[in-house]
Design an enzyme around this catalytic site. Structure first.
Site, PDB file in Angstrom:
ATOM      1  N   LYS A 131       0.787  -1.215  -0.070  1.00  0.00           N
ATOM      2  CA  LYS A 131      -0.003  -0.038   0.049  1.00  0.00           C
ATOM      3  C   LYS A 131       0.918   1.206  -0.081  1.00  0.00           C
ATOM      4  O   LYS A 131       2.239   1.096   0.438  1.00  0.00           O
ATOM      5  CB  LYS A 131      -0.934  -0.137   1.195  1.00  0.00           C
ATOM      6  CG  LYS A 131      -2.010  -1.086   1.131  1.00  0.00           C
ATOM      7  CD  LYS A 131      -2.955  -0.781   2.170  1.00  0.00           C
ATOM      8  CE  LYS A 131      -4.077  -1.968   1.967  1.00  0.00           C
ATOM      9  NZ  LYS A 131      -4.675  -1.927   3.214  1.00  0.00           N
ATOM     10  N   HIS A 134       2.518   6.891   2.540  1.00  0.00           N
ATOM     11  CA  HIS A 134       2.040   8.237   2.465  1.00  0.00           C
ATOM     12  C   HIS A 134       2.782   9.096   3.650  1.00  0.00           C
ATOM     13  O   HIS A 134       3.520   8.876   4.188  1.00  0.00           O
ATOM     14  CB  HIS A 134       0.418   8.405   2.779  1.00  0.00           C
ATOM     15  CG  HIS A 134       0.030   7.677   3.914  1.00  0.00           C
ATOM     16  ND1 HIS A 134       0.165   8.286   5.190  1.00  0.00           N
ATOM     17  CD2 HIS A 134      -0.706   6.454   4.055  1.00  0.00           C
ATOM     18  CE1 HIS A 134      -0.431   7.601   5.962  1.00  0.00           C
ATOM     19  NE2 HIS A 134      -0.891   6.387   5.466  1.00  0.00           N
ATOM     20  N   HIS A 137       2.948   8.234   7.098  1.00  0.00           N
ATOM     21  CA  HIS A 137       4.023   7.318   7.391  1.00  0.00           C
ATOM     22  C   HIS A 137       5.625   8.044   7.367  1.00  0.00           C
ATOM     23  O   HIS A 137       6.485   7.564   8.261  1.00  0.00           O
ATOM     24  CB  HIS A 137       4.396   6.129   6.468  1.00  0.00           C
ATOM     25  CG  HIS A 137       3.045   5.199   6.333  1.00  0.00           C
ATOM     26  ND1 HIS A 137       2.040   5.132   5.439  1.00  0.00           N
ATOM     27  CD2 HIS A 137       2.586   4.358   7.313  1.00  0.00           C
ATOM     28  CE1 HIS A 137       1.040   4.176   5.637  1.00  0.00           C
ATOM     29  NE2 HIS A 137       1.362   4.046   6.910  1.00  0.00           N
TER      30      HIS A 137
HETATM   31  N1  ARG Z   1       0.171   0.034   9.720  1.00  0.00           N
HETATM   32  C1  ARG Z   1      -0.687   0.886  10.250  1.00  0.00           C
HETATM   33  C2  ARG Z   1      -1.037   2.008   9.200  1.00  0.00           C
HETATM   34  O1  ARG Z   1      -0.423   2.341   8.410  1.00  0.00           O
HETATM   35  C3  ARG Z   1      -0.058   1.656  11.393  1.00  0.00           C
HETATM   36  C4  ARG Z   1       0.314   0.819  12.546  1.00  0.00           C
HETATM   37  C5  ARG Z   1       0.247   1.441  13.834  1.00  0.00           C
HETATM   38  N2  ARG Z   1       0.770   0.686  15.079  1.00  0.00           N
HETATM   39  C6  ARG Z   1       0.052   0.049  15.606  1.00  0.00           C
HETATM   40  N3  ARG Z   1       0.488  -0.592  16.638  1.00  0.00           N
HETATM   41  N4  ARG Z   1      -1.394  -0.300  15.308  1.00  0.00           N
HETATM   42  O2  ARG Z   1      -2.295   2.635   9.250  1.00  0.00           O
END
Ligand code: ARG
Length: 571
Positions: A131, A134, A137
């Site tokens: 994905k 963005h 991130h």
């Molecule tokens: N992968 C998730 C996203 O991109 C963020 C993860 C955040 N960390 C967690 N422990 N939930 O939205």
């Protein structure tokens, strides 16, 4: 002024004193704190400042302030408490090599009551494989890296975790897509981009072909049951992506101690569900989903959904399992999740659920939420890959540099452009409060004048060249009498204030305090550079100034390092 900064860091009691008072500056470097406000807020007895108690209180106060900030002299009289900066002491404490290791400028965390050796887990970046990466991130990556660096610099033991989005039915889709549109070669050379393209294509195809969804669910079912063939393909997607991520993170100067991910907790989240059931916390709704009631806390949404109707786990269930696992492994004193503010409810539910499950360490978990970045675009359009942002920063910076004469004499302009371009992006991101949204603007970020990362780099390079061209060695110490000009004293005071800036950034977890400290330092360097010539001055004066500029450079470099900026020697 220095006094208000100095006072702010001390015991809470002093804070209101400084806030209500309106310190008068009697002469350069001297501050008078009037006694009246101290009486008004009840620190001093109202009857008389002549009384023994008032005098004692003042003596006590001045003592504490000057002990903790030894460059301040404090004397009390009946009009107020007079503070002055002991210039000689200031110069000695800032510029003497014996007293302070240069690499430690601004890192005397012992001043601030930071408990050294605490275990701090920082989870950041955490992109989803296949994905888009963005702007959110990117922010998580650099904010998290900052928080990790800051805690490390202050003596904490830091564990850096990247929690990948590497599980879910979308990996079924990705696998089916790879059979249809994938290329082995592209996967090897360009995994992140290739998997993203495949994912986009298969999603389009699936709109017309319901069978693709069926196959995807089937693949994911196999994956959940650890089918070796399915697992092997998924492992390759993940491994190749991580390899490429690490290469790109390296360009940003970002590191992780471990790549974890949702995939690691699909099994353990089933144990979480049983645990919730046994504790009587799990309720099954009419639709068959499993929920935990969090309603005793009114600020929460009513329920947290932890299972689907088919019994499979969700994002939050895996997060519960991950938190428990991390606590078992690290026994952390604090854990930070650096994730954009749109996930605020998720983390509230997560922490509350952990608390309900009886985990006493639930209150050690914190969500560091940050605002949105708007309009982060590159030539290729809206950002999809982290690499695009870095390439764009480098390209635009190189364009700008090519207009400058000095670039022609540079042997590595691409490298410099990359480092400076990334600094520019970081500085723009660190400017405001982290919770605020901001609009990304390449032009503003890359300006060489004004409060930008380019200006910081320029200042650092200029200080390096001053040292190089002086033809002298930086001395170990100097005679304070040689640094009495206004510009020198202001610069010295700024250098002395680095600890406070670091401390403020640490208590509030806001990088902007260090950024603005660095910018102010750079402005003072520019002023001093103009009037305090090194070359052509008598030897002892030249050496004293060289030492001053050297201290400024080391402090600037230390500050930049905390912000994850790599200072350049030439530009
Ligand atoms: N992968 C998730 C996203 O991109 C963020 C993860 C955040 N960390 C967690 N422990 N939930 O939205």
């Amino acid at each position: 002024g220095l006094i208000s900064k100095a006072a702010r860091i001390h015991e809470e009691k002093i804070v209101p004193l400084i806030q209500v008072s309106n310190p008068k500056t009697s002469s350069e470097g001297e501050f008078l704190l009037p006694i009246k406000p101290l009486i008004d807020i009840g620190v001093l007895p109202p009857d008389s400042v002549e009384s023994g108690t008032a005098q004692d209180t003042i003596a006590n106060l001045t003592n504490r302030i000057s002990c903790q900030h030894p460059v301040l002299k404090a004397v009390s009289n009946k009009y107020g408490i007079q503070f002055s900066v002991d210039q000689a002491l200031l110069i000695k404490s800032v510029l003497s090599k014996e007293q302070e290791d240069r690499e430690q400028y601004g890192r005397r965390s012992d001043l601030f009551g930071v408990r050294k050796g605490e275990k701090v887990v920082v989870e950041y970046s955490s992109p989803n494989i296949a994905k888009p990466f963005h702007a959110g991130h990117l922010r998580s990556t650099i904010m998290g890296n900052f928080i990790a660096k800051l805690h490390h610099a202050l003596g904490n033991k830091v564990v850096r975790i990247n929690y990948l989005g590497d599980w879910g039915v979308q990996f079924g889709l990705l696998a089916v897509g790879f059979q249809l549109f994938g290329s082995e070669e592209a996967l090897q050379t360009n995994p992140i981009q290739h998997l993203f393209e495949v994912y986009v294509k298969v999603n389009q195809a699936a709109e017309e072909d319901e069978d693709i969804h069926r196959q995807a669910r089937e693949f994911f079912r196999l994956l959940e049951h650890r089918d070796p063939t399915a697992l092997a393909l998924w492992t390759r997607f993940r491994d190749l992506s991580i390899e490429e991520y690490s290469r790109i993170y390296k360009r940003l100067g970002v590191q992780f101690d471990e790549y974890s991910g949702e995939s690691m907790y699909s099994y353990r989240s089933q144990q979480v569900i049983s645990q919730l059931r046994e504790a009587g916390l799990l309720q099954i709704t009419e639709r068959g989903t499993g929920v935990v009631d969090l309603s005793e806390d009114n600020s929460m949404s009513f329920y947290s959904t932890v299972t689907r109707s088919d019994g499979t786990s969700l994002y939050i269930t895996r997060d519960i399992a991950a938190a428990v696992d991390r606590y078992e492994r690290f026994k952390f004193d604090r854990m930070y999740y650096v994730v954009d503010k749109s996930q605020e409810d998720h983390f509230r539910q997560l922490f509350k659920t952990l608390e309900k499950m009886g985990y006493t360490w639930a209150d050690r978990c914190h969500h560091i939420k940050f605002g949105r970045v708007q309009g982060m675009k590159t030539r290729r359009g809206e950002v999809v890959l982290l690499e695009d942002i870095l390439n764009e920063a480098q390209r635009q910076m190189l364009d700008n540099m090519q207009q400058a004469a000095t670039t022609k004499h540079m042997d590595n302009p691409e490298e410099v452009a990359e480092t400076v371009g990334i600094t520019a992006v970081l500085a723009q991101d660190f400017r405001g409060k982290i919770l605020s949204d901001y609009k990304f603007d390449w032009n503003r970020a890359l300006q060489s004048k004004g409060d930008t990362g380019v200006f910081l780099q320029y200042t650092h390079a200029r200080l390096c060249s001053l040292e190089r061209e002086s033809g002298m060695l930086v001395p170990d110490s100097c005679d304070p009498a040689l640094l009495q000009e206004q510009q020198a004293l202001q610069l010295l005071q700024q250098i002395a204030g680095f600890d406070q800036a670091v401390h403020k950034a640490w208590t509030e977890l806001e990088p902007r305090h260090i950024l603005s400290y660095n910018l102010q330092l750079s402005h003072l360097v520019a002023a001093a550079h103009k009037s305090l010539k090194v070359k052509g001055s008598p030897k002892d004066v030249a050496e004293a100034r060289l030492l001053l500029f050297h201290a400024a450079r080391v402090t600037l470099a230390n500050g930049m390092d905390l912000l994850c900026m790599t200072p350049v020697d030439r530009m």
